[in-house]
Design a protein around this motif. Structure first.
Motif, PDB file in Angstrom:
ATOM      1  N   ILE A 115       0.842  -1.203   0.000  1.00 40.37           N
ATOM      2  CA  ILE A 115       0.000   0.000   0.000  1.00 40.37           C
ATOM      3  C   ILE A 115       0.878   1.253   0.000  1.00 40.37           C
ATOM      4  O   ILE A 115       0.594   2.230  -0.713  1.00 40.37           O
ATOM      5  CB  ILE A 115      -0.942  -0.009   1.217  1.00 40.37           C
ATOM      6  CG1 ILE A 115      -1.916  -1.189   1.139  1.00 40.37           C
ATOM      7  CG2 ILE A 115      -1.712   1.305   1.322  1.00 40.37           C
ATOM      8  CD1 ILE A 115      -2.696  -1.432   2.424  1.00 40.37           C
ATOM      9  N   ALA A 116       1.943   1.233   0.806  1.00 38.51           N
ATOM     10  CA  ALA A 116       2.853   2.374   0.854  1.00 38.51           C
ATOM     11  C   ALA A 116       3.490   2.621  -0.507  1.00 38.51           C
ATOM     12  O   ALA A 116       3.639   3.777  -0.939  1.00 38.51           O
ATOM     13  CB  ALA A 116       3.927   2.137   1.914  1.00 38.51           C
ATOM     14  N   GLN A 117       3.876   1.546  -1.200  1.00 37.67           N
ATOM     15  CA  GLN A 117       4.425   1.696  -2.547  1.00 37.67           C
ATOM     16  C   GLN A 117       3.395   2.340  -3.477  1.00 37.67           C
ATOM     17  O   GLN A 117       3.714   3.262  -4.242  1.00 37.67           O
ATOM     18  CB  GLN A 117       4.832   0.335  -3.086  1.00 37.67           C
ATOM     19  CG  GLN A 117       5.995  -0.324  -2.349  1.00 37.67           C
ATOM     20  CD  GLN A 117       6.147  -1.795  -2.721  1.00 37.67           C
ATOM     21  OE1 GLN A 117       5.716  -2.225  -3.794  1.00 37.67           O
ATOM     22  NE2 GLN A 117       6.762  -2.574  -1.834  1.00 37.67           N
ATOM     23  N   SER A 118       2.155   1.859  -3.400  1.00 36.43           N
ATOM     24  CA  SER A 118       1.094   2.415  -4.246  1.00 36.43           C
ATOM     25  C   SER A 118       0.831   3.876  -3.907  1.00 36.43           C
ATOM     26  O   SER A 118       0.568   4.698  -4.802  1.00 36.43           O
ATOM     27  CB  SER A 118      -0.192   1.598  -4.092  1.00 36.43           C
ATOM     28  OG  SER A 118      -0.025   0.278  -4.563  1.00 36.43           O
ATOM     29  N   LEU A 119       0.889   4.212  -2.626  1.00 34.38           N
ATOM     30  CA  LEU A 119       0.689   5.603  -2.209  1.00 34.38           C
ATOM     31  C   LEU A 119       1.764   6.500  -2.815  1.00 34.38           C
ATOM     32  O   LEU A 119       1.463   7.601  -3.318  1.00 34.38           O
ATOM     33  CB  LEU A 119       0.716   5.689  -0.682  1.00 34.38           C
ATOM     34  CG  LEU A 119       0.540   7.068  -0.054  1.00 34.38           C
ATOM     35  CD1 LEU A 119      -0.809   7.670  -0.407  1.00 34.38           C
ATOM     36  CD2 LEU A 119       0.695   6.986   1.472  1.00 34.38           C
ATOM     37  N   ALA A 120       3.019   6.039  -2.793  1.00 33.42           N
ATOM     38  CA  ALA A 120       4.107   6.836  -3.359  1.00 33.42           C
ATOM     39  C   ALA A 120       3.960   6.978  -4.875  1.00 33.42           C
ATOM     40  O   ALA A 120       4.323   8.016  -5.444  1.00 33.42           O
ATOM     41  CB  ALA A 120       5.450   6.202  -3.015  1.00 33.42           C
ATOM     42  N   ILE A 121       3.436   5.948  -5.528  1.00 38.09           N
ATOM     43  CA  ILE A 121       3.230   5.994  -6.979  1.00 38.09           C
ATOM     44  C   ILE A 121       2.090   6.952  -7.332  1.00 38.09           C
ATOM     45  O   ILE A 121       2.206   7.788  -8.221  1.00 38.09           O
ATOM     46  CB  ILE A 121       2.938   4.586  -7.518  1.00 38.09           C
ATOM     47  CG1 ILE A 121       4.187   3.704  -7.421  1.00 38.09           C
ATOM     48  CG2 ILE A 121       2.437   4.642  -8.959  1.00 38.09           C
ATOM     49  CD1 ILE A 121       3.915   2.222  -7.624  1.00 38.09           C
ATOM     50  N   ARG A 122       0.969   6.824  -6.617  1.00 37.44           N
ATOM     51  CA  ARG A 122      -0.237   7.577  -6.957  1.00 37.44           C
ATOM     52  C   ARG A 122      -0.216   9.006  -6.425  1.00 37.44           C
ATOM     53  O   ARG A 122      -0.810   9.912  -7.028  1.00 37.44           O
ATOM     54  CB  ARG A 122      -1.468   6.842  -6.408  1.00 37.44           C
ATOM     55  CG  ARG A 122      -1.735   5.529  -7.098  1.00 37.44           C
ATOM     56  CD  ARG A 122      -2.867   4.762  -6.428  1.00 37.44           C
ATOM     57  NE  ARG A 122      -4.159   5.432  -6.505  1.00 37.44           N
ATOM     58  CZ  ARG A 122      -4.937   5.431  -7.577  1.00 37.44           C
ATOM     59  NH1 ARG A 122      -4.535   4.823  -8.676  1.00 37.44           N
ATOM     60  NH2 ARG A 122      -6.115   6.031  -7.560  1.00 37.44           N
ATOM     61  N   HIS A 123       0.456   9.207  -5.290  1.00 37.82           N
ATOM     62  CA  HIS A 123       0.457  10.517  -4.637  1.00 37.82           C
ATOM     63  C   HIS A 123       1.892  10.875  -4.232  1.00 37.82           C
ATOM     64  O   HIS A 123       2.186  11.016  -3.035  1.00 37.82           O
ATOM     65  CB  HIS A 123      -0.447  10.488  -3.398  1.00 37.82           C
ATOM     66  CG  HIS A 123      -1.849  10.033  -3.664  1.00 37.82           C
ATOM     67  ND1 HIS A 123      -2.831  10.875  -4.149  1.00 37.82           N
ATOM     68  CD2 HIS A 123      -2.431   8.798  -3.533  1.00 37.82           C
ATOM     69  CE1 HIS A 123      -3.965  10.191  -4.287  1.00 37.82           C
ATOM     70  NE2 HIS A 123      -3.746   8.938  -3.926  1.00 37.82           N
TER      71      HIS A 123
END
Length: 286
Positions: A115-123
């Protein structure tokens, strides 16, 4: 004290540690786990290093919103999921909004690392630094052992005592072979987790979201964020190959591995974890 905030159309339960003047640090937990799986002592160590720490329940876990009207996917089914890790990342971004944080240092464990990886990618502007613990950019990069998968897919517990026993069995398999198993803590957290919310269907929805979310490695290569990857060398659930793949995908990421560490956070290693995270966040904040 447990607080609640609207985020991405749902409600998230969260708790804070440390001074509001500290470096903002968001902790994201893993599959089926609750905010209490981030031990209070660990949170206090991070707060003692000058962080304002927030731990929270993901959707379908703990005291946050459970999507009980959504379908419960069958493991190994058609790959459809009620939501993806991207949606859970948007939940975290919504929590940052509710906290009044323009950005934060983000630490995720296992699914929380995804989730943290996705957060950094998306935001990307919301993430000051990224710490990915015992995680992977794709399930295919780090397939679990047969024993770990069997433990993860254990039977649904009929009552509190059975849930505690099942948790002990699971951690005996996926825990850290190089460190004593803290059976008292495992039993206490398992019992409290059952009391807060026992929801195997919610865990199944989270797992479906992991499987359906695909490979983040190509997108991680575009990140421009200070990054740290912590991984156990004896992790059966998300093997070391997952940490190596994560660090290899993020430009400039630092990889630290720990002999004897499995898929948990052994108390004797807390000072090393906290020191590495503190170094990263201090450098990221300049």
């Amino acid at each position: 004290m447990i607080l609640r905030a609207p985020a991405n159309g749902i409600e998230l339960a969260y708790e804070t540690f440390g001074s509001p003047a500290g470096r903002p640090l968001l902790l994201i937990m893993g599959l089926g786990a609750q905010l209490i799986h981030w031990d209070e002592g660990f949170c206090e160590l991070l707060a003692g290093r000058g962080h304002h720490v927030v731990r929270f329940d993901n959707r379908d876990a703990g005291e946050s919103t459970h999507l009980r009207d959504a379908a419960v996917p069958a493991f190994g089914g058609d790959g459809r999921a009620p939501y993806l890790l991207d949606d859970m990342a948007d939940d975290a971004a919504g929590l940052l909004d509710a906290l009044g944080w323009e950005s934060a240092h983000v630490v995720g464990a296992s699914m929380g690392g995804m989730i943290a990886q996705s957060l950094a990618i998306r935001h990307p502007r919301r993430v000051r630094s990224l710490t990915s613990i015992m995680s992977t950019p794709s399930p295919h990069a780090a397939p679990p052992s047969k024993a770990a998968m069997a433990a993860l897919m254990g039977p649904v517990s009929a009552d509190r005592e059975t849930a505690i026993r099942q948790s002990l069995v699971t951690w005996e398999v996926i825990g850290s072979p190089g460190y004593p198993l803290d059976r008292d803590r495992i039993a206490r957290v398992a019992g409290l987790s059952y009391d807060r919310s026992y929801d195997p269907a919610g865990t199944a929805r989270q797992l479906a979201g992991i499987i359906a979310s695909g490979d983040r490695a190509p997108l991680l290569k575009d990140l421009e964020v200070p990054a740290l990857v912590l991984h156990g060398e004896d992790d059966q659930l998300v093997p070391l190959s997952g940490g190596i793949a994560t660090a290899g995908a993020i430009p400039g990421a630092r990889l630290i591995t720990f002999p004897g560490m499995g898929h948990d956070l052994p108390r004797p290693l807390w000072p090393e974890f906290v020191a590495a995270i503190d170094e990263l966040t201090a450098v990221a904040d300049g």
